[in-house]
Design a protein around this motif. Structure first.
Motif, PDB file in Angstrom:
ATOM      1  N   LEU A 387      28.326  -6.509 -62.640  1.00  0.00           N
ATOM      2  CA  LEU A 387      28.091  -5.957 -61.423  1.00  0.00           C
ATOM      3  C   LEU A 387      26.691  -5.678 -60.958  1.00  0.00           C
ATOM      4  O   LEU A 387      26.182  -5.707 -59.904  1.00  0.00           O
ATOM      5  CB  LEU A 387      28.774  -4.578 -61.378  1.00  0.00           C
ATOM      6  CG  LEU A 387      30.445  -4.593 -61.637  1.00  0.00           C
ATOM      7  CD1 LEU A 387      30.922  -3.267 -61.688  1.00  0.00           C
ATOM      8  CD2 LEU A 387      31.031  -5.105 -60.471  1.00  0.00           C
ATOM      9  N   THR A 388      25.873  -5.445 -61.893  1.00  0.00           N
ATOM     10  CA  THR A 388      24.478  -5.181 -61.600  1.00  0.00           C
ATOM     11  C   THR A 388      23.631  -6.392 -61.029  1.00  0.00           C
ATOM     12  O   THR A 388      22.940  -6.246 -60.106  1.00  0.00           O
ATOM     13  CB  THR A 388      23.461  -4.738 -62.906  1.00  0.00           C
ATOM     14  OG1 THR A 388      24.312  -3.406 -63.424  1.00  0.00           O
ATOM     15  CG2 THR A 388      22.147  -4.422 -62.729  1.00  0.00           C
ATOM     16  N   SER A 389      24.018  -7.617 -61.531  1.00  0.00           N
ATOM     17  CA  SER A 389      23.322  -9.010 -61.030  1.00  0.00           C
ATOM     18  C   SER A 389      23.798  -9.149 -59.692  1.00  0.00           C
ATOM     19  O   SER A 389      23.008  -9.376 -58.844  1.00  0.00           O
ATOM     20  CB  SER A 389      23.971  -9.845 -61.984  1.00  0.00           C
ATOM     21  OG  SER A 389      23.286 -10.033 -63.011  1.00  0.00           O
ATOM     22  N   ALA A 390      25.201  -8.768 -59.383  1.00  0.00           N
ATOM     23  CA  ALA A 390      25.718  -8.930 -58.009  1.00  0.00           C
ATOM     24  C   ALA A 390      24.855  -7.899 -57.211  1.00  0.00           C
ATOM     25  O   ALA A 390      24.708  -8.157 -55.809  1.00  0.00           O
ATOM     26  CB  ALA A 390      27.226  -8.752 -58.049  1.00  0.00           C
ATOM     27  N   SER A 391      24.566  -6.696 -57.695  1.00  0.00           N
ATOM     28  CA  SER A 391      24.049  -5.671 -56.773  1.00  0.00           C
ATOM     29  C   SER A 391      22.428  -5.998 -56.433  1.00  0.00           C
ATOM     30  O   SER A 391      21.987  -5.558 -55.377  1.00  0.00           O
ATOM     31  CB  SER A 391      24.169  -4.415 -57.601  1.00  0.00           C
ATOM     32  OG  SER A 391      23.193  -4.227 -58.648  1.00  0.00           O
ATOM     33  N   VAL A 392      21.868  -6.823 -57.408  1.00  0.00           N
ATOM     34  CA  VAL A 392      20.630  -7.269 -57.164  1.00  0.00           C
ATOM     35  C   VAL A 392      20.488  -8.254 -55.734  1.00  0.00           C
ATOM     36  O   VAL A 392      19.706  -7.983 -54.882  1.00  0.00           O
ATOM     37  CB  VAL A 392      19.975  -7.942 -58.264  1.00  0.00           C
ATOM     38  CG1 VAL A 392      18.754  -8.471 -57.831  1.00  0.00           C
ATOM     39  CG2 VAL A 392      19.879  -7.162 -59.592  1.00  0.00           C
ATOM     40  N   VAL A 393      21.276  -9.235 -55.786  1.00  0.00           N
ATOM     41  CA  VAL A 393      21.534  -9.955 -54.545  1.00  0.00           C
ATOM     42  C   VAL A 393      21.859  -9.059 -53.210  1.00  0.00           C
ATOM     43  O   VAL A 393      21.285  -9.134 -52.226  1.00  0.00           O
ATOM     44  CB  VAL A 393      22.626 -10.870 -54.826  1.00  0.00           C
ATOM     45  CG1 VAL A 393      22.664 -11.923 -53.495  1.00  0.00           C
ATOM     46  CG2 VAL A 393      22.410 -11.636 -55.959  1.00  0.00           C
ATOM     47  N   GLY A 394      22.743  -8.143 -53.585  1.00  0.00           N
ATOM     48  CA  GLY A 394      22.928  -7.264 -52.322  1.00  0.00           C
ATOM     49  C   GLY A 394      21.958  -6.461 -51.691  1.00  0.00           C
ATOM     50  O   GLY A 394      21.862  -6.338 -50.735  1.00  0.00           O
ATOM     51  N   TYR A 395      21.441  -5.807 -52.759  1.00  0.00           N
ATOM     52  CA  TYR A 395      20.172  -5.002 -52.445  1.00  0.00           C
ATOM     53  C   TYR A 395      18.792  -5.654 -51.856  1.00  0.00           C
ATOM     54  O   TYR A 395      18.508  -5.375 -50.569  1.00  0.00           O
ATOM     55  CB  TYR A 395      19.468  -4.335 -53.710  1.00  0.00           C
ATOM     56  CG  TYR A 395      18.268  -3.444 -53.501  1.00  0.00           C
ATOM     57  CD1 TYR A 395      18.078  -2.137 -52.959  1.00  0.00           C
ATOM     58  CD2 TYR A 395      17.010  -4.075 -53.772  1.00  0.00           C
ATOM     59  CE1 TYR A 395      17.219  -1.364 -52.724  1.00  0.00           C
ATOM     60  CE2 TYR A 395      15.636  -3.130 -53.461  1.00  0.00           C
ATOM     61  CZ  TYR A 395      15.869  -2.087 -52.875  1.00  0.00           C
ATOM     62  OH  TYR A 395      14.900  -1.183 -52.873  1.00  0.00           O
ATOM     63  N   PHE A 396      18.581  -6.778 -52.384  1.00  0.00           N
ATOM     64  CA  PHE A 396      17.455  -7.551 -51.865  1.00  0.00           C
ATOM     65  C   PHE A 396      17.793  -8.466 -50.443  1.00  0.00           C
ATOM     66  O   PHE A 396      17.092  -8.891 -49.640  1.00  0.00           O
ATOM     67  CB  PHE A 396      16.821  -8.724 -52.745  1.00  0.00           C
ATOM     68  CG  PHE A 396      15.769  -7.952 -53.925  1.00  0.00           C
ATOM     69  CD1 PHE A 396      14.803  -7.328 -53.340  1.00  0.00           C
ATOM     70  CD2 PHE A 396      16.344  -7.646 -55.078  1.00  0.00           C
ATOM     71  CE1 PHE A 396      14.106  -6.847 -54.311  1.00  0.00           C
ATOM     72  CE2 PHE A 396      15.451  -7.214 -56.042  1.00  0.00           C
ATOM     73  CZ  PHE A 396      14.179  -6.610 -55.548  1.00  0.00           C
ATOM     74  N   ASN A 397      19.184  -8.601 -50.121  1.00  0.00           N
ATOM     75  CA  ASN A 397      19.698  -9.104 -49.038  1.00  0.00           C
ATOM     76  C   ASN A 397      19.414  -8.308 -47.799  1.00  0.00           C
ATOM     77  O   ASN A 397      19.124  -8.548 -46.624  1.00  0.00           O
ATOM     78  CB  ASN A 397      21.303  -9.553 -48.987  1.00  0.00           C
ATOM     79  CG  ASN A 397      21.813 -10.162 -47.834  1.00  0.00           C
ATOM     80  OD1 ASN A 397      21.206 -11.045 -47.332  1.00  0.00           O
ATOM     81  ND2 ASN A 397      22.842  -9.347 -47.112  1.00  0.00           N
ATOM     82  N   ARG A 398      19.424  -6.875 -48.176  1.00  0.00           N
ATOM     83  CA  ARG A 398      19.183  -5.930 -47.058  1.00  0.00           C
ATOM     84  C   ARG A 398      17.717  -5.414 -47.026  1.00  0.00           C
ATOM     85  O   ARG A 398      17.325  -4.717 -46.112  1.00  0.00           O
ATOM     86  CB  ARG A 398      20.134  -4.453 -47.432  1.00  0.00           C
ATOM     87  CG  ARG A 398      21.646  -4.650 -47.097  1.00  0.00           C
ATOM     88  CD  ARG A 398      22.413  -3.410 -47.131  1.00  0.00           C
ATOM     89  NE  ARG A 398      21.803  -2.742 -48.359  1.00  0.00           N
ATOM     90  CZ  ARG A 398      22.650  -2.580 -49.408  1.00  0.00           C
ATOM     91  NH1 ARG A 398      23.955  -3.505 -49.491  1.00  0.00           N
ATOM     92  NH2 ARG A 398      22.503  -1.996 -50.414  1.00  0.00           N
ATOM     93  N   HIS A 399      17.040  -5.882 -47.934  1.00  0.00           N
ATOM     94  CA  HIS A 399      15.552  -5.432 -48.098  1.00  0.00           C
ATOM     95  C   HIS A 399      14.633  -6.734 -48.641  1.00  0.00           C
ATOM     96  O   HIS A 399      14.159  -6.892 -49.777  1.00  0.00           O
ATOM     97  CB  HIS A 399      15.140  -4.457 -49.342  1.00  0.00           C
ATOM     98  CG  HIS A 399      16.306  -3.164 -48.839  1.00  0.00           C
ATOM     99  ND1 HIS A 399      17.342  -3.059 -49.445  1.00  0.00           N
ATOM    100  CD2 HIS A 399      15.556  -1.849 -48.179  1.00  0.00           C
ATOM    101  CE1 HIS A 399      18.006  -1.823 -49.197  1.00  0.00           C
ATOM    102  NE2 HIS A 399      16.784  -1.104 -48.486  1.00  0.00           N
ATOM    103  N   PRO A 400      14.775  -7.797 -47.717  1.00  0.00           N
ATOM    104  CA  PRO A 400      14.350  -9.195 -47.938  1.00  0.00           C
ATOM    105  C   PRO A 400      12.601  -8.963 -48.156  1.00  0.00           C
ATOM    106  O   PRO A 400      12.019  -9.822 -48.875  1.00  0.00           O
ATOM    107  CB  PRO A 400      14.727 -10.126 -46.954  1.00  0.00           C
ATOM    108  CG  PRO A 400      14.622  -8.953 -45.745  1.00  0.00           C
ATOM    109  CD  PRO A 400      15.338  -7.742 -46.469  1.00  0.00           C
TER     110      PRO A 400
END
Length: 500
Positions: A387-400
């Motif tokens: 879940l954490t790895s998936a959240s990294v993608v989600g976080y940086f997708n919103r904060h590129p």
């Protein structure tokens, strides 16, 4: 509000930990001598797979890829809740609540399970060497009292204690490696234990299941992100060092065991002798005194792991209490020590309740308490990392525009998500490999269901918080922010206050 004992000051004591401290915490949680004496021998005994040493290199590579995104996230989200806050910032607040419940179930499980192992090995050692025969639970309670006390003290004092114990146990493992490689069975060193072809055969599932359990704790550096001197660099450095060191160290030691016993004998020897396969080698080639010292260090290795996981659980409870996801009293910290005293006391009480329950029902401390809870923890931690790895993608997708590369923001965490999900499936499907033949068959699905239950409770609680306490819900996962202060802000400000 404060007393002479603790206060709601909203923060842990800052600036006390450097990279070295975090490395000691994370590697001590993995407990190298415990892995060698318990994890490696059990792996060979259960799986019959002589290529198990390669699994540590494989898993270290996967965890290294995971650490790329994890370390990048640590530079932007600093919170003692670690996985909880990362998931909240990447997958949403509801996901963060789910992650927090999984984390509490996972780390409490491994911490409490270790009391069974500790009590058992101390009871055996004291009986064999001094003729002192006491029940395992009495020794476990002595460890419980020591860990509970240390958990209330300054975190850098805890790190000093762990550093001394860790250096000594690593020295003991190194002595075993030298002795084993210096006395190969048949007179010649064999590389069969390092041949990848020997890994991908029978028993692979059991090898991976027990292997990933050996790494549990490497990711705990972010839990201390509010107490380090340089949050943007320290957590990343400590995580990379911990992964590289433990992966290589475990692989060499697991291979050394196949060398000294002979690859064709390692499974039978491990099944018959257990940890004795290690200490008998030390006694034969390094002397009885060295073997006895290593036995003592085996005991302190488990104690070090107990203390490290206790500290981690206490900080999770602190973070959740501060943000009022759980009762606010859990955010109490020591006035003089800066330690999360309420979270520490809560974990101490919970451990006592579980140990007493196992004692009162006559369960075995190793076959039942230690093995069951270790398996539960392994499932939960791998799920958390996925879940954490998936959240990294989600976080940086919103904060590129954060200064991180595409490899750090997208590629590495996406690869890690896929790899960890595959390991999770193998771990759950092969959960029966972690159980003794005498254990009931239904435990193979019941024990992993503990993590499923924690996930469900987290989902429900997240929905309740969103509906009943929207201000608290809006502050979930914020980076080093006192949630008790945040609840004073209008909800419109809270929604826009998510940290980058």
């Amino acid at each position: 509000m404060s007393t002479g004992f603790s206060s709601f000051d909203g923060g842990l004591r800052r600036g006390r930990l450097g990279t070295g401290h975090l490395v000691f915490f994370t590697v001590a949680a993995s407990a190298p001598l415990t892995v060698l004496g318990g994890g490696v021998t059990t792996m060979y005994a259960v799986s019959g797979n002589i290529g198990g040493a390669v699994s540590y290199l494989l898993l270290a590579a996967v965890l290294g890829i995971f650490a790329v995104g994890y370390a990048a996230m640590s530079r932007h989200v600093s919170n003692a809740g670690a996985f909880y806050s990362y998931i909240a910032n990447g997958l949403g607040r509801g996901g963060g609540v789910v992650g927090s419940f999984i984390a509490l179930a996972s780390y409490n499980a491994i911490q409490i399970g270790l009391y069974g192992l500790y009590g058992s090995i101390v009871a055996d050692f004291m009986t064999a060497k001094f003729g002192i025969s006491l029940d395992w639970w009495l020794w476990a309670l002595l460890a419980w009292a020591a860990v509970g006390l240390l958990g209330l003290l300054r975190v850098d004092l805890n790190a000093t204690v762990l550093a001394v114990l860790l250096i000594l146990e690593c020295l003991a493992v190194a002595i075993f490696d030298v002795a084993a490689l210096g006395h190969p069975a048949g007179g010649a060193i064999t590389l069969d234990g390092l041949n990848p072809a020997n890994l991908f055969t029978t028993g692979l599932g059991a090898v991976l299941a027990l292997g990933i359990a050996s790494f549990t704790g490497f990711e705990s550096g972010a839990i201390y992100s509010e107490e380090v001197r340089d949050p943007r660099r320290t957590v990343a450095r400590a995580t990379y060092i911990a992964v590289a060191f433990t992966g290589l160290f475990y692989a060499i030691s697991a291979w050394a065991l196949t060398v000294v016993t002979g690859p064709e004998n390692v499974s039978a020897t491990s099944a018959a002798a257990g940890p004795g396969a290690i200490f008998d080698t030390l006694s034969r080639y390094s002397g009885v005194l060295v073997a006895d010292i290593a036995n003592v260090l085996f005991i302190t290795s488990v104690l070090a792991a107990l203390l490290s996981f206790h500290n981690g659980v206490a900080r999770y409870l602190f973070a959740l209490g501060r943000e009022r996801v759980l009762p606010q009293f859990l955010s109490r910290v020591g006035v003089r020590t800066g330690a999360p005293v309420a979270g520490s006391l809560m974990q101490t009480v919970l451990a006592l309740v579980v140990v007493v329950a196992f004692v009162s029902t006559g369960r075995d401390p190793v076959i039942d308490l230690f093995t069951w809870f270790s398996g539960v923890s392994a499932v939960g931690v791998v799920l958390l990392m996925t879940l954490t790895s998936a959240s990294v993608v989600g976080y940086f997708n919103r904060h590129p525009h954060t200064g991180e590369s595409s490899w750090q923001r997208i590629v590495a965490p996406a690869l890690a998500t896929a790899a960890l999900l595959s390991i999770l499936v193998v771990l759950v499907v092969n959960f029966d490999a972690l159980l003794a033949p005498s254990n009931p068959a239904y435990l193979a699905w019941l024990l992993p269901s503990v993590i499923g239950f924690a996930t469900a409770v987290g989902l429900v609680w997240g929905v309740v918080l969103k509906a009943v306490r929207p201000q608290v819900y809006a502050a979930i996962g914020r980076s080093t922010v006192d949630a008790t202060q945040a609840t004073l802000l209008p909800e419109s400000e809270l929604v826009g206050a998510r940290h980058n």
